[in-house]
Scaffold this motif. Structure first.
Motif, PDB file in Angstrom:
ATOM      1  N   ALA A 482       0.809  -1.216   0.000  1.00 34.70           N
ATOM      2  CA  ALA A 482       0.000   0.000   0.000  1.00 34.70           C
ATOM      3  C   ALA A 482       0.843   1.267   0.000  1.00 34.70           C
ATOM      4  N   GLY A 483       2.066   1.186   0.488  1.00 38.23           N
ATOM      5  CA  GLY A 483       2.867   2.389   0.672  1.00 38.23           C
ATOM      6  C   GLY A 483       3.601   2.862  -0.550  1.00 38.23           C
ATOM      7  N   PHE A 484       3.727   2.023  -1.585  1.00 36.69           N
ATOM      8  CA  PHE A 484       4.527   2.399  -2.757  1.00 36.69           C
ATOM      9  C   PHE A 484       3.743   2.075  -4.019  1.00 36.69           C
ATOM     10  N   SER A 485       3.472   3.086  -4.810  1.00 30.43           N
ATOM     11  CA  SER A 485       2.720   2.903  -6.052  1.00 30.43           C
ATOM     12  C   SER A 485       3.503   3.352  -7.285  1.00 30.43           C
ATOM     13  N   ASP A 486       4.428   4.290  -7.136  1.00 30.64           N
ATOM     14  CA  ASP A 486       5.268   4.687  -8.265  1.00 30.64           C
ATOM     15  C   ASP A 486       6.129   3.499  -8.683  1.00 30.64           C
ATOM     16  N   LEU A 621     -12.495 -11.411   0.529  1.00 28.09           N
ATOM     17  CA  LEU A 621     -11.207 -11.222   1.189  1.00 28.09           C
ATOM     18  C   LEU A 621     -10.195 -10.621   0.224  1.00 28.09           C
ATOM     19  N   VAL A 622     -10.228 -11.053  -1.015  1.00 30.98           N
ATOM     20  CA  VAL A 622      -9.413 -10.458  -2.075  1.00 30.98           C
ATOM     21  C   VAL A 622     -10.335 -10.141  -3.243  1.00 30.98           C
ATOM     22  N   PRO A 756      -5.292   0.165  -1.743  1.00 28.82           N
ATOM     23  CA  PRO A 756      -4.773   0.006  -0.376  1.00 28.82           C
ATOM     24  C   PRO A 756      -5.690  -0.797   0.526  1.00 28.82           C
ATOM     25  N   GLN A 757      -7.014  -0.633   0.347  1.00 29.64           N
ATOM     26  CA  GLN A 757      -7.932  -1.358   1.223  1.00 29.64           C
ATOM     27  C   GLN A 757      -8.051  -2.839   0.881  1.00 29.64           C
ATOM     28  N   ASP A 758      -7.358  -3.285  -0.162  1.00 25.53           N
ATOM     29  CA  ASP A 758      -7.313  -4.710  -0.509  1.00 25.53           C
ATOM     30  C   ASP A 758      -5.910  -5.292  -0.347  1.00 25.53           C
ATOM     31  N   SER A 759      -4.973  -4.497   0.147  1.00 22.45           N
ATOM     32  CA  SER A 759      -3.577  -4.939   0.200  1.00 22.45           C
ATOM     33  C   SER A 759      -3.359  -6.046   1.225  1.00 22.45           C
TER      34      SER A 759
END
Length: 866
Positions: A482-486, A621-622, A756-759
């Motif tokens: 969730a923290g890195f998207s680039d 769940l996913v 992020p809410q599915d990570s």
């Protein structure tokens, strides 16, 4: 665009007004330019609304919330003055007509590829809105501007922060509906609490309009109440929607909000290869003419007259005086500015831009990555410390071999039971919260183990250690996901994470050997507890998780039961499949016992049911697209095989070093350190730098092939000669480098394009695949080894059955425990054991080649967009 009239002001704040763009329910919209030459859209609130204190408060909240919205396919809020006598807000000007003008007036319905691109980019824009904690609430064609590059979502004037959805709204109190009748969701019609799924319904209605040129539920001339009834109760007419988009649009228009896909799902299902124009040539030509008219447009020279609605503003630019007074205005700093190409630079220094739908990264994200990597290393090191301490625990606590086996089984089952639940909790309760709970639980487990007076309490501590490890591992990977998207930063982040995964076992073995030799096993437990507690304490200030969790937080109980049941059954089945030889007989019958077969087959069927459940669950769940994407499935299969291969290699080499070469544990770990170093270099310095430039399989397949070559080199080990630098070192270097090269793109592919809410759930599935390979390694290694040793000793005569069974366990026999008369027999037995190691390594090399073949065929994703 119209000329200003006499009643219009010449300036609003620091912006010189050029033309009228239109009018809405909130007020007039002007085209303006800043002193630096930037073109903006200035919305001025109606004076009658500005007189209401409650409206002013709501407007100020909405503007502050809208500043948080970023992304390429939205119009950024640049400036505002909510305290002025008549409030106003300035947004990025988008030089293009709205979708209503394009479809209903000028050109008609759009072709299929244009509608697909529209769906993708509107979904990405909604991700930006929702990630900022907002709901748009009025997504309609007139709020979608059409440009050469793509559509832009505008008008967050009625967007509202999610925590302000309660009845403090002016519209709610006066009984008015917020939204446009032709593009409202059923829950809007019924006056229910809205979620981001409401915007998804409106997106489906916009797509129907773009594809067919008509309103979803027909015209509104029949009466507002009748139209609203059709929205709430009747099924939509999708005639004319392209066949390839029909299922997606139908899912968006589901009456139950929980059944609709998320914007991330829609973006993934409509992703297309870059290149080519997204609109027909006639539309693009009209857009070019529109932009040219804007450049040529100039306001008529006129004398300003007082405006009864808008108080007179200081006329900075038009007063012929040598030194005009400074305006009584202090510009505000936008939360997230995006330059408007072709209309002058924005004021101030340039601001980095980010991909569509991506918020500006958190400045503490690298600290969070460090904590996540340290936590994963703690999990691997903690397991190594416990395994290294088992002989001392066996002696001090008077435990039996059955107790030690039960400890390992309980630890493994506890990990499997809580893995999917831990990932799901990350999505429902927050990744940081689960991370801290897992760290604290890990510390408590080692404290209990260090204080254990009996084997029973030590086994319970092992169960708590396994459960805490599941929470810690799933939350750590979720934080990285969730923290890195680039793409560039994502490659570096997963390179660091993959370095820990690829080298953690060796580092844990090296650390545990040093600790066990220098300290008592109880002190080692306390040391591990102290490190876990330190991570829990440091996580509070260093780990930041600004991304939203799922709302509403609905657990997928059936999915959890199916998935957890499948993992538990497979873990127990693999545990029972391992043959344990003791004395004259094998104490378990391996793969062929009825209970083992039932567990393995039943576990596989439960996982199949779990996958099917995820495609139809209202709150899976996913997301459904995760398990239906061939690239992810290929990555999961490769991770399964790579987890199996590395553990078999580790078991083989440690037994060879300690049993044949007679290395102590510490020196065995040192002999494996080059393999760990190669994995670190490959993942952090090679794969991490190439992940954003090359297609994933261009790294995965060569990495797996290098691993297979390294395994083939190691098959030449024998009992009579040991040449470390000429044989073992090259083989281990290739294995480590290849694994490090493959791990990074495998993790980035398996977790890519995840909201992020599915990570958390996605991370748990990735870890489940990898750990299933590790669980299968023990029985596969034991079975292949026992079969190879038995075949080599089948023609030998005079070897006692106890020696044969001891050899089948895979451990070379020591000369110190047998009479001198058995010297020749012992050499023959140990040669058979080392020959079994070679066979096991050949099998492992074959499985690695199979993994490379599957990865090459299934992982077809291209290099990420840079």
């Amino acid at each position: 665009m119209d000329q200003l009239i006499t009643e219009d002001p010449l300036h609003i704040g620091p912006y010189r007004l050029i033309a009228r763009l239109g009018a809405g329910g909130m007020g007039l919209v002007y085209l303006g330019r800043s002193e630096a030459g930037r073109t903006v859209a200035v919305k001025v609130v109606q004076a009658e609304h500005a007189q209401h204190p409650e409206f002013r408060k709501r407007f100020a909240r909405e503007v502050a919330a809208a500043r948080r919205v970023g992304g390429t396919w939205t119009a950024a809020v640049l400036d505002a003055d909510t305290e002025a006598e008549v409030p106003w807000v300035a947004t990025q000007y988008i030089p293009g007509p709205d979708l209503t003008t394009v479809v209903a007036k000028d050109f008609g319905p759009l072709p299929e590829h244009s509608v697909r691109t529209l769906a993708n980019r509107l979904a990405v824009a909604l991700q930006s809105v929702h990630d900022a904690g907002l709901i748009h609430r009025d997504l309609k064609p007139s709020n979608v501007l059409v440009t050469v590059d793509g559509p832009r979502v505008i008008d967050f004037g009625i967007a509202r922060a999610m925590d302000s959805l309660a009845g403090d709204s002016l519209h709610t109190r006066t009984g008015m509906l917020i939204g446009s009748p032709g593009f409202m969701s059923p829950e809007q019609v019924r006056g229910l609490e809205l979620t981001p799924a409401s915007d998804v319904f409106c997106l489906g209605a916009v797509l129907v309009h773009a594809a067919t040129g008509r309103l979803l539920f027909g015209a509104t001339e029949t009466g507002l109440n009748a139209h609203l009834f059709r929205i709430a109760e009747e099924e939509p007419d999708l005639t004319g929607v392209p066949e390839s988009l029909l299922d997606l649009v139908r899912a968006c228009l589901h009456k139950d909000p929980a059944q609709r896909p998320t914007p991330a799902d829609i973006a993934a299902r409509t992703a297309a290869e870059p290149g080519g124009e997204w609109l027909p040539g006639s539309v693009l030509a009209q857009l070019g003419r529109h932009a040219a008219q804007l450049l040529d447009f100039a306001p008529e020279t006129r004398t300003a007259q007082p405006d009864p609605r808008v108080p007179a503003q200081p006329q900075y630019a038009d007063r012929p005086r040598p030194l005009p007074p400074q305006p009584a205005y202090t510009p505000t700093t936008p939360a997230d500015r995006h330059p408007s190409a072709g209309f002058g630079p924005p004021p101030g220094p340039p601001v980095p831009s980010f991909p569509a739908g991506v918020q500006a990264p958190h400045p503490m994200r690298w600290w969070g990555l460090g904590m996540a990597a340290l936590a994963q290393l703690l999990v691997l090191t903690g397991t190594a410390i416990t395994n290294a301490a088992l002989p001392a625990i066996y002696t001090e606590l008077g435990a039996s071999s059955d107790d030690l086996r039960l400890f390992s089984t309980t630890n493994m089952l506890a990990f499997g039971v809580l893995l999917l639940l831990g990932g799901h909790l990350c999505d429902l309760a927050g990744r940081k919260r689960v991370f801290i709970i897992g760290s604290a639980g890990f510390a408590a487990a080692f404290v209990i183990a260090g204080l254990a007076p009996s084997s029973a309490l030590f086994i319970l501590a092992g169960a708590l250690q396994g459960m805490s490890a599941a929470l810690l591992s799933s939350s750590a990977l979720a934080l990285v996901t969730a923290g890195f998207s680039d793409p560039k930063e994502r490659g570096r982040a997963f390179g660091i994470y993959a370095a820990v995964v690829g080298s953690g076992m060796t580092f844990g073995m090296f650390t545990s050997a040093w600790l066990i030799e220098a300290l008592s096993w109880r002190v080692c437990m306390y040391a591990a507890a102290g490190l876990a507690l330190l991570i829990a304490v440091c996580a509070a200030p260093l780990v930041h998780d600004p991304h939203p969790v799922r709302t509403p937080a609905r657990p997928d109980v059936p999915g959890l039961l199916l998935g957890t049941g499948g993992l538990t059954a497979l873990a127990l089945g693999f545990d029972r499949a391992g043959v344990v030889y003791d004395g004259d007989t094998a104490r378990t019958a391996g793969w062929t016992t009825p209970l083992t077969l039932i567990l393995l087959v039943g576990g596989a069927l439960l996982l199949v049911a779990f996958v099917r459940r995820q495609t139809g669950s209202p709150s899976p769940l996913v997301p459904a697209h995760v398990l239906g994407d061939r690239n992810r499935v290929g990555s999961l299969l490769a991770l399964f095989f790579l987890g199996l291969v590395l553990l078999v290699t580790f078991l083989t080499l440690t037994r060879y070093f300690q049993g044949v070469v007679d290395y102590p544990m510490g020196r065995s770990a040192m002999a494996l350190l080059p393999m760990a170093a190669a994995a670190v270099i490959a993942s952090t310095q090679v794969a991490a730098r190439l992940c954003d430039r090359l297609a994933p399989r261009n790294l995965i397949v060569p990495g797996l092939l290098l691993t297979a070559v390294g395994l083939a080199i190691l098959t030449g080990i024998d009992a009579d000669s040991f040449v470390y630098t000429a044989q073992v070192l090259p083989g281990t270097l290739l294995i480590g480098f290849g694994a490090g090269l493959a791990f990074t793109p495998l993790f980035t592919t398996a977790t890519g394009s995840i909201a992020p809410q599915d990570s958390g759930g996605t991370s748990a599935v990735v870890l489940a695949a990898q750990n299933l390979g590790g669980w299968a390694a023990w029985p596969v290694f034991g079975t292949v080894l026992a079969s190879a040793i038995s075949a080599r000793l089948s023609d030998a005569s005079g070897i006692p059955a106890p020696l044969v069974n001891a050899a089948k366990a895979g451990f070379p026999l020591s000369r110190h425990s047998l009479p001198a008369s058995f010297s020749g027999t012992l050499d023959q037995v140990n040669e058979a054991v080392v020959g079994g190691y070679s066979v096991a390594l050949w099998w492992t090399a074959g499985l690695t080649l199979l993994a490379s073949l599957l990865a090459g065929l299934m992982i077809t994703a291209r290099a990420p967009k840079r």
